[in-house]
Design a protein around this motif. Structure first.
Motif, mmCIF file in Angstrom:
data_model
loop_
_atom_site.group_PDB
_atom_site.id
_atom_site.type_symbol
_atom_site.label_atom_id
_atom_site.label_comp_id
_atom_site.label_asym_id
_atom_site.label_seq_id
_atom_site.Cartn_x
_atom_site.Cartn_y
_atom_site.Cartn_z
ATOM 1 N N VAL A 1 9.987 0.015 -5.526
ATOM 2 C CA VAL A 1 9.372 1.131 -6.225
ATOM 3 C C VAL A 1 7.965 0.761 -6.675
ATOM 4 C CG1 VAL A 1 9.578 2.678 -8.203
ATOM 5 C CG2 VAL A 1 11.613 2.015 -6.926
ATOM 6 N N LYS A 2 7.806 -0.485 -7.159
ATOM 7 C CA LYS A 2 6.483 -0.948 -7.593
ATOM 8 C C LYS A 2 5.505 -0.977 -6.413
ATOM 9 C CE LYS A 2 8.190 -3.732 -11.422
ATOM 10 N NZ LYS A 2 8.281 -5.128 -11.945
ATOM 11 N N ARG A 3 5.980 -1.446 -5.249
ATOM 12 C CA ARG A 3 5.116 -1.515 -4.077
ATOM 13 C C ARG A 3 4.658 -0.114 -3.663
ATOM 14 N NH1 ARG A 3 8.468 -3.582 -0.841
ATOM 15 N NH2 ARG A 3 8.120 -5.734 -1.495
ATOM 16 N N GLU A 4 5.586 0.842 -3.680
ATOM 17 C CA GLU A 4 5.240 2.204 -3.314
ATOM 18 C C GLU A 4 4.206 2.775 -4.281
ATOM 19 O OE1 GLU A 4 8.811 4.376 -3.200
ATOM 20 O OE2 GLU A 4 9.567 3.440 -1.342
ATOM 21 N N ARG A 5 4.351 2.456 -5.540
ATOM 22 C CA ARG A 5 3.390 2.954 -6.519
ATOM 23 C C ARG A 5 1.997 2.339 -6.300
ATOM 24 N NH1 ARG A 5 6.962 2.947 -12.116
ATOM 25 N NH2 ARG A 5 8.320 4.712 -11.545
ATOM 26 N N ARG A 6 1.929 1.040 -5.967
ATOM 27 C CA ARG A 6 0.638 0.392 -5.714
ATOM 28 C C ARG A 6 -0.054 0.999 -4.500
ATOM 29 N NH1 ARG A 6 3.431 -4.462 -7.130
ATOM 30 N NH2 ARG A 6 3.739 -4.899 -4.897
ATOM 31 N N GLU A 7 0.756 1.214 -3.435
ATOM 32 C CA GLU A 7 0.174 1.820 -2.222
ATOM 33 C C GLU A 7 -0.326 3.234 -2.501
ATOM 34 O OE1 GLU A 7 3.221 1.591 0.650
ATOM 35 O OE2 GLU A 7 3.030 -0.596 0.954
ATOM 36 N N ALA A 8 0.437 4.008 -3.275
ATOM 37 C CA ALA A 8 -0.005 5.362 -3.617
ATOM 38 C C ALA A 8 -1.283 5.340 -4.446
ATOM 39 C CB ALA A 8 1.107 6.095 -4.358
ATOM 40 N N LYS B 1 -4.233 4.542 -2.217
ATOM 41 C CA LYS B 1 -4.547 5.709 -1.398
ATOM 42 C C LYS B 1 -5.326 6.730 -2.206
ATOM 43 C CE LYS B 1 -2.352 8.975 1.743
ATOM 44 N NZ LYS B 1 -1.070 9.470 2.301
ATOM 45 N N ASN B 2 -4.920 6.935 -3.458
ATOM 46 C CA ASN B 2 -5.615 7.882 -4.318
ATOM 47 C C ASN B 2 -7.035 7.409 -4.609
ATOM 48 O OD1 ASN B 2 -3.387 9.557 -4.442
ATOM 49 N ND2 ASN B 2 -2.589 8.584 -6.326
ATOM 50 N N GLU B 3 -7.167 6.088 -4.850
ATOM 51 C CA GLU B 3 -8.525 5.546 -5.093
ATOM 52 C C GLU B 3 -9.414 5.719 -3.862
ATOM 53 O OE1 GLU B 3 -7.953 1.542 -6.262
ATOM 54 O OE2 GLU B 3 -7.308 2.062 -8.314
ATOM 55 N N GLY B 4 -8.861 5.477 -2.627
ATOM 56 C CA GLY B 4 -9.630 5.668 -1.396
ATOM 57 C C GLY B 4 -10.064 7.104 -1.217
ATOM 58 N N ASN B 5 -9.224 8.045 -1.557
ATOM 59 C CA ASN B 5 -9.569 9.460 -1.450
ATOM 60 C C ASN B 5 -10.672 9.830 -2.429
ATOM 61 O OD1 ASN B 5 -7.627 9.771 0.539
ATOM 62 N ND2 ASN B 5 -6.029 10.442 -0.918
ATOM 63 N N GLU B 6 -10.625 9.249 -3.646
ATOM 64 C CA GLU B 6 -11.667 9.539 -4.628
ATOM 65 C C GLU B 6 -13.027 9.027 -4.163
ATOM 66 O OE1 GLU B 6 -10.431 7.917 -8.312
ATOM 67 O OE2 GLU B 6 -8.808 9.389 -8.638
ATOM 68 N N HIS B 7 -13.053 7.759 -3.600
ATOM 69 C CA HIS B 7 -14.320 7.199 -3.104
ATOM 70 C C HIS B 7 -14.873 8.047 -1.959
ATOM 71 C CE1 HIS B 7 -14.339 3.777 -5.680
ATOM 72 N NE2 HIS B 7 -13.136 3.308 -5.210
ATOM 73 N N ALA B 8 -13.995 8.525 -1.080
ATOM 74 C CA ALA B 8 -14.457 9.342 0.068
ATOM 75 C C ALA B 8 -15.041 10.659 -0.403
ATOM 76 C CB ALA B 8 -13.276 9.589 1.008
ATOM 77 N N SER B 9 -14.442 11.249 -1.398
ATOM 78 C CA SER B 9 -14.950 12.527 -1.931
ATOM 79 C C SER B 9 -16.305 12.337 -2.607
ATOM 80 C CB SER B 9 -13.942 13.141 -2.881
ATOM 81 O OG SER B 9 -13.736 12.281 -3.971
ATOM 82 N N LYS B 10 -16.530 11.193 -3.301
ATOM 83 C CA LYS B 10 -17.817 10.934 -3.941
ATOM 84 C C LYS B 10 -18.916 10.746 -2.916
ATOM 85 C CE LYS B 10 -16.088 8.854 -8.215
ATOM 86 N NZ LYS B 10 -16.033 7.612 -8.996
ATOM 87 N N ARG B 11 -18.600 10.038 -1.816
ATOM 88 C CA ARG B 11 -19.589 9.840 -0.770
ATOM 89 C C ARG B 11 -20.003 11.172 -0.143
ATOM 90 N NH1 ARG B 11 -16.795 4.630 2.207
ATOM 91 N NH2 ARG B 11 -17.250 3.105 0.559
ATOM 92 N N GLN B 12 -19.044 12.042 0.047
ATOM 93 C CA GLN B 12 -19.368 13.335 0.640
ATOM 94 C C GLN B 12 -20.285 14.126 -0.276
ATOM 95 O OE1 GLN B 12 -15.704 15.312 1.532
ATOM 96 N NE2 GLN B 12 -15.191 13.936 3.242
#
Length: 313
Positions: free
Chosen positions: A288-295, A298-309
């Motif tokens: 469960v901890k691993r799934e939370r870290r991966e999620a 993923k959320n942090e990567g999406n935030e960085h991509a949106s800022k670049r755009q």
């Protein structure tokens, strides 16, 4: 509708609990009553019986004109006094020209008359007329021996009935084990004829015998008297069966468990519906901890991509 009274104090509740039916009954209490007319001999007999059973006896000194055993309607007052005092055995004394110095000994079942035995008292000797060492006097409330001597107690129906009633009257509390040093008295009942029984009260003297069991000697301490059987009324068969019924402890039935002669005990186990998705896990699993870290990544990567755009725009 009759109003049912419930006890309001703890003492009343405890008293009612003592009187409630039990698998192992308490010792029987004795009720001693006087009739309309009594003689000096009869008054002395009733007093002596009361002293012999002082710890478990209730004695009324007033005369009772309403009590007439062996007569229809004359036993209602007896049953009332039995219920009032919680006594299951009674001794009633009366004196008349037809039946002088008359004693009626009876038992009750559920505070109703169970059986009756009527005897006449002759050759009475009170305790005061016997001379003996006062150190041998029996202690009040001690457990007695009761000896019945004579074939009449086995062959004659009246004497067999008298034997049952005297046993209930004299034996006191029923116990399983006895300390021999605490037994200091015995009642001796001798069947002189088919309707006459000699009754006497003796003290026990223990002497050395060279063995573990001591030698016993009897010292008569009184009272002594002759019982002449006059009338008796045994219980009817249906009432006797009901009174002698033994209720055994029934094991508590276990639900969904049965016995099979081949496989033995068979049980059914019912499992409730387990809602796994709604269950709270006691410890967080590593998966469960691993799934939370991966999620989170993923959320942090999406935030960085949106800022670049936004910056590019």
């Amino acid at each position: 509708m009759l109003k049912v009274k419930t006890p309001k104090t703890g003492k009343a509740r405890r008293e009612l609990k003592k009187r409630a039916p039990k698998l192992e009954e308490n010792g029987k209490k004795t009720l001693i009553l006087h009739g309309t007319k009594t003689s000096n001999v009869l008054n002395s007999v009733l007093t002596q019986i009361y002293h012999l059973k002082k710890d478990s006896a209730v004695k009324y000194s007033r005369k009772n004109a309403d009590i007439r055993p062996f007569e229809s309607g004359g036993e209602t007052s007896l049953e009332f006094f039995s219920l009032k005092t919680d006594c299951s055995i009674f001794v009633f004394g009366s004196h008349s020209k037809k039946r002088p110095d008359n004693l009626v000994i009876g038992r009750t079942y559920d505070h109703h008359i169970y059986d009756l035995v009527e005897v006449g008292v002759e050759n009475f000797k009170p305790m005061e007329t016997f001379t003996y060492d006062k150190k041998l006097a029996p202690q009040a409330g001690s457990k007695p021996f009761i000896a019945f001597i004579g074939e009449g107690f086995e062959n004659v129906e009246e004497l067999k009935h008298l034997k049952e009633v005297l046993l209930d009257l004299l034996r006191g509390e029923v116990v399983e084990n006895l300390n021999l040093s605490g037994i200091d008295r015995t009642y001796v009942c001798t069947a002189v004829s088919s309707n006459r029984v000699f009754f006497t009260h003796c003290a026990l003297r223990l002497k050395k015998s060279g063995t573990i069991v001591p030698r016993m000697e009897l010292v008569e301490v009184g009272p002594s008297m002759d019982f002449v059987v006059r009338r008796h009324r045994p219980p009817n068969e249906s009432l006797r069966k009901e009174a002698m019924k033994i209720v055994r402890d029934q094991p508590k039935k276990v639900k969904n468990v049965s016995q099979d002669p081949v496989t033995g005990k068979i049980a059914k186990v019912y499992m409730p519906d387990q809602k796994v998705r709604e269950m709270n896990l006691p410890n967080k699993a590593k998966g469960v901890k691993r799934e939370r870290r991966e999620a989170k990544r993923k959320n942090e990567g999406n935030e960085h991509a949106s800022k670049r755009q936004k910056e590019d725009s």
